[in-house]
Design a protein around this motif. Structure first.
Motif, mmCIF file in Angstrom:
data_model
loop_
_atom_site.group_PDB
_atom_site.id
_atom_site.type_symbol
_atom_site.label_atom_id
_atom_site.label_comp_id
_atom_site.label_asym_id
_atom_site.label_seq_id
_atom_site.Cartn_x
_atom_site.Cartn_y
_atom_site.Cartn_z
ATOM 1 N N UNK A 1 10.598 -5.805 6.837
ATOM 2 C CA UNK A 1 12.364 -4.919 7.425
ATOM 3 C C UNK A 1 11.151 -3.571 8.376
ATOM 4 N N UNK A 2 12.206 -3.927 9.866
ATOM 5 C CA UNK A 2 12.095 -1.920 10.929
ATOM 6 C C UNK A 2 13.573 -1.492 10.326
ATOM 7 N N UNK A 3 13.174 -0.767 9.720
ATOM 8 C CA UNK A 3 14.125 0.349 9.021
ATOM 9 C C UNK A 3 14.269 1.916 10.163
ATOM 10 N N UNK B 1 14.162 9.728 -3.305
ATOM 11 C CA UNK B 1 14.415 7.897 -3.088
ATOM 12 C C UNK B 1 12.752 8.045 -2.692
ATOM 13 N N UNK B 2 12.297 7.245 -3.113
ATOM 14 C CA UNK B 2 10.629 6.731 -2.618
ATOM 15 C C UNK B 2 10.863 5.363 -2.251
ATOM 16 N N UNK B 3 10.611 5.549 -0.722
ATOM 17 C CA UNK B 3 10.215 3.838 0.170
ATOM 18 C C UNK B 3 8.722 3.593 0.371
ATOM 19 N N UNK B 4 7.993 2.201 0.133
ATOM 20 C CA UNK B 4 7.004 2.420 0.027
ATOM 21 C C UNK B 4 6.634 1.695 1.853
ATOM 22 N N UNK B 5 5.992 1.960 2.203
ATOM 23 C CA UNK B 5 5.308 2.253 3.505
ATOM 24 C C UNK B 5 5.020 0.394 4.254
ATOM 25 N N UNK C 1 7.846 6.952 2.049
ATOM 26 C CA UNK C 1 9.356 7.584 2.879
ATOM 27 C C UNK C 1 9.822 8.343 1.688
ATOM 28 N N UNK C 2 10.064 9.483 1.377
ATOM 29 C CA UNK C 2 11.040 9.839 0.387
ATOM 30 C C UNK C 2 12.201 10.410 1.174
ATOM 31 N N UNK C 3 13.761 10.547 0.662
ATOM 32 C CA UNK C 3 15.044 10.837 1.001
ATOM 33 C C UNK C 3 14.974 12.493 0.361
ATOM 34 N N UNK D 1 0.995 3.733 11.614
ATOM 35 C CA UNK D 1 1.348 5.083 11.428
ATOM 36 C C UNK D 1 0.092 4.819 9.869
ATOM 37 N N UNK D 2 -0.661 6.096 9.736
ATOM 38 C CA UNK D 2 -1.696 5.978 8.196
ATOM 39 C C UNK D 2 -0.211 6.944 7.120
#
Length: 409
Positions: free
Chosen positions: A51-53, A41-45, A95-97, A90-91
């Motif tokens: 959200x603060x994840x 699963x991808x989560x865009x930056x 994120x991917x699981x 952060x550049x």
């Protein structure tokens, strides 16, 4: 309504939230969600805008383009789970699981409002609001200068960069490292002094860099050499700032020497790594002191700026220099005295213990009525830090501590 999938105890362990009250944590529960993400699963930056994840369980990678910037895995670095998945600045693209992952997300606005309401003025980077609401024009100017790139960050010494590159290369020989060190006469002299000191000496004195490397080994020599060269960072042209830098360095050396002994006594982490982390524990004050030369500031205002911003600035600086993640965490969280009571011992615990031992020896104010309340001492297997038995650890190593302070000063 509170989220049943996350507890107040879990929130209190997260770096941006650890200093908030129970009431604030209770409010944040209502603004949180927990999602289970399948592998791949991808989560865009850009999600960090809302959200603060935090990763609760599982493993993720931060990606920029085709490059893996960081792997977040609790089996490798459990302390990383206490930091936001995406840090401001952060550049990264997304994120991917790597496997099924539980992700805690808290509404960013709720986090910023909670931090601002309780006056935690800038110890953590959860957005500009957490610092800009502090009632200090000077503090805001420092923060904005850092955010805008106007606060110049010092460069890591070139010779330290070269030594670190050699240390990371499996093909590096004793001669390769000796050639680089011998270019700097001051470094050569101090390294020989270290090799012959009470902390490292053998049955006979060494007289050459090659002999010193043979005694210490490549890894330890590289770590010590980098530590020695870091004194060059604590420099300034202004006589007043130069004096402040020297005082800062002397305090750092004391904590560094103590961290070495604590790490060796606890037998859980590399003492040489702890020595370097101890030297860096207040490095964030360096760019703040340099920037203050262009401002009209009182001593109290400058102390406030250093106290509030030094952990964050130090973290930014060490990330830019490419330091290991555990050293960055030790700098960013080294004043969170009650951190991580239930997690395994880490480098930051050693730095906390070393800092408080130094405060105790110098009769400086302590953060708790009894240091037995500080989790780091319990986790490191230290006795009551205020008892004769505990201080005996340092007294027994007094000669070694003195020798470390001598070759670093």
């Amino acid at each position: 309504m509170p989220n049943p999938d996350v507890s107040i105890e879990q929130l209190s362990r997260l770096a941006p939230l650890s200093r908030l009250s129970e009431a604030a944590h209770q409010n944040l529960l209502a603004a949180s969600r927990v999602d289970t993400l399948d592998a791949g699963k991808r989560l865009p930056a850009r999600n960090r805008e809302r959200w603060v994840s935090f990763v609760l369980e599982g493993s993720m990678q931060l990606i920029r383009g085709d490059d893996v910037i960081e792997t977040i895995d609790p089996e490798v670095d459990a302390a990383r789970l206490q930091q936001p998945l995406f840090a401001d600045g952060d550049d990264v693209d997304y994120a991917t699981t790597l496997k099924s992952t539980r992700l805690l997300s808290i509404a960013r606005k709720a986090v910023e409002e909670a931090v601002a309401a309780e006056g935690d003025g800038g110890a953590y980077d959860v957005g500009e609001q957490s610092i800009s609401t502090v009632e200090s024009d000077l503090l805001e100017r420092f923060y904005k200068a850092l955010s805008d790139g106007r606060m110049q960050l010092p460069s890591m010494p070139e010779i330290a960069i070269r030594i670190r590159e050699l240390a990371a290369d499996a093909e590096t020989s004793l001669n390769d490292l000796a050639k680089v060190i011998q270019v700097d006469p001051s470094l050569t002299a101090r390294l020989l002094q270290a090799a012959n000191s009470a902390a490292y000496r053998g049955t006979r004195a060494v007289g050459s860099v090659r002999e010193a490397i043979t005694r210490l080994g490549l890894k330890r020599t590289a770590s010590l050499a980098i530590s020695i060269t870091m004194h060059n960072v604590f420099k300034a042209r202004s006589p007043q700032t130069a004096r402040q830098m020297q005082m800062l360095w002397e305090t750092s050396v004391e904590v560094s020497a103590t961290a070495y002994i604590v790490a060796r006594h606890s037998r859980v982490l590399d003492p040489d790594h702890a020595l370097l982390a101890g030297l860096m524990h207040r490095v964030g004050a360096v760019p703040i002191l340099l920037f203050s030369e262009s401002l009209e500031t009182s001593g109290d205002e400058l102390k406030l700026a250093i106290a509030r911003l030094s952990p964050m600035v130090g973290g930014v600086l060490l990330k830019e220099w490419g330091f290991e993640h555990d050293v960055v965490i030790a700098v960013e969280e080294g004043e969170q005295w009650m951190r991580n009571p239930d997690l395994p011992t880490d480098l930051c615990d050693i730095i906390i213990a070393a800092r408080l031992y130094a405060d105790l020896r110098n009769d400086r104010p302590l953060p708790a009525s009894s240091l037995t309340e500080i989790p780091a001492f319990r986790k490191l297997g230290l006795a009551d830090p205020e008892s004769d038995r505990s201080l005996q650890v340092l007294e027994d190593a007094a000669e070694e501590i003195a020798s470390i302070r001598e070759f670093l000063s």
